[in-house]
Design a protein around this motif. Sequence first.
Motif, short mmCIF file in Angstrom:
data_model
loop_
_atom_site.label_atom_id
_atom_site.label_comp_id
_atom_site.label_asym_id
_atom_site.label_seq_id
_atom_site.Cartn_x
_atom_site.Cartn_y
_atom_site.Cartn_z
N LEU A 1 6.81 14.17 12.14
CA LEU A 1 7.19 12.81 12.50
C LEU A 1 8.67 12.72 12.86
N GLN A 2 9.50 13.49 12.20
CA GLN A 2 10.93 13.47 12.49
C GLN A 2 11.23 14.10 13.85
N LYS A 3 10.40 15.04 14.30
CA LYS A 3 10.62 15.72 15.58
C LYS A 3 10.06 14.94 16.76
N THR A 4 9.13 14.01 16.52
CA THR A 4 8.53 13.26 17.62
C THR A 4 9.51 12.24 18.17
N THR A 5 9.31 11.89 19.43
CA THR A 5 10.21 10.93 20.07
C THR A 5 9.43 9.96 20.94
N GLY A 6 10.07 8.86 21.28
CA GLY A 6 9.59 7.92 22.29
C GLY A 6 8.22 7.35 22.09
N MET B 1 0.85 -1.17 0.00
CA MET B 1 0.00 0.00 0.00
C MET B 1 0.90 1.23 0.00
N VAL B 2 0.51 2.22 -0.73
CA VAL B 2 1.27 3.47 -0.80
C VAL B 2 0.57 4.51 0.07
N VAL B 3 1.32 5.09 0.98
CA VAL B 3 0.80 6.14 1.84
C VAL B 3 1.54 7.41 1.50
N LYS B 4 0.80 8.50 1.34
CA LYS B 4 1.42 9.76 0.97
C LYS B 4 1.41 10.70 2.16
N PHE B 5 2.55 11.36 2.39
CA PHE B 5 2.70 12.30 3.50
C PHE B 5 3.09 13.67 2.97
N ARG B 6 2.57 14.69 3.56
CA ARG B 6 2.97 16.05 3.23
C ARG B 6 4.28 16.38 3.95
N LYS B 7 5.00 17.39 3.45
CA LYS B 7 6.28 17.78 4.06
C LYS B 7 6.11 18.13 5.53
N HIS B 8 5.05 18.85 5.86
CA HIS B 8 4.82 19.24 7.25
C HIS B 8 4.61 18.01 8.14
N ALA B 9 3.92 17.01 7.62
CA ALA B 9 3.71 15.78 8.39
C ALA B 9 5.04 15.06 8.61
N LEU B 10 5.88 15.04 7.59
CA LEU B 10 7.17 14.38 7.73
C LEU B 10 8.06 15.10 8.74
N LYS B 11 8.04 16.41 8.72
CA LYS B 11 8.82 17.18 9.70
C LYS B 11 8.32 16.90 11.11
N GLN C 1 3.10 5.12 19.25
CA GLN C 1 1.66 5.26 19.14
C GLN C 1 1.26 5.58 17.69
N ILE C 2 2.00 6.45 17.04
CA ILE C 2 1.72 6.78 15.64
C ILE C 2 1.91 5.55 14.76
N GLN C 3 2.98 4.79 15.01
CA GLN C 3 3.24 3.59 14.23
C GLN C 3 2.11 2.58 14.38
N SER C 4 1.64 2.36 15.60
CA SER C 4 0.58 1.38 15.81
C SER C 4 -0.73 1.82 15.15
N GLN C 5 -1.02 3.10 15.20
CA GLN C 5 -2.25 3.59 14.56
C GLN C 5 -2.16 3.50 13.04
N LEU C 6 -0.99 3.78 12.47
CA LEU C 6 -0.82 3.63 11.03
C LEU C 6 -0.94 2.17 10.61
N ARG C 7 -0.36 1.27 11.39
CA ARG C 7 -0.49 -0.17 11.09
C ARG C 7 -1.95 -0.60 11.15
N GLN C 8 -2.66 -0.15 12.18
CA GLN C 8 -4.07 -0.49 12.32
C GLN C 8 -4.87 0.03 11.13
N LEU C 9 -4.56 1.23 10.68
CA LEU C 9 -5.24 1.82 9.52
C LEU C 9 -4.95 1.00 8.27
N ILE C 10 -3.70 0.62 8.05
CA ILE C 10 -3.33 -0.16 6.87
C ILE C 10 -4.03 -1.51 6.87
#
Length: 71
Positions: A13-18, A1-11, A23-32
């Motif tokens: 995600l890069q700033k988030t930690t721990g 599956m191809v998921v598209k992210f905007r630049k702001h979303a990528l920034k 939590q974001i990973q598990s929700q994306l997996r659940q969505l997929i």
Amino acid sequence: MVVKFRKHALKFLQKTTGDDVSQIQSQLRQLIISIEEKSIIPFTELDIKKLKYRSNPPLQSYNLDRTSPII
């Protein structure tokens, strides 16, 4: 599956930690999984809001499946 992210979303995600990243990973997996198996978007389970379309900069695409690392 191809998921598209905007630049702001990528920034973001890069700033988030721990715990936020996991939590974001598990929700994306659940969505997929939900989209691939049931062909539905779980709006209520994941608290997803319908977004209005607006003209924005291009998206960056990423191929994701159940085993691929997210973020």
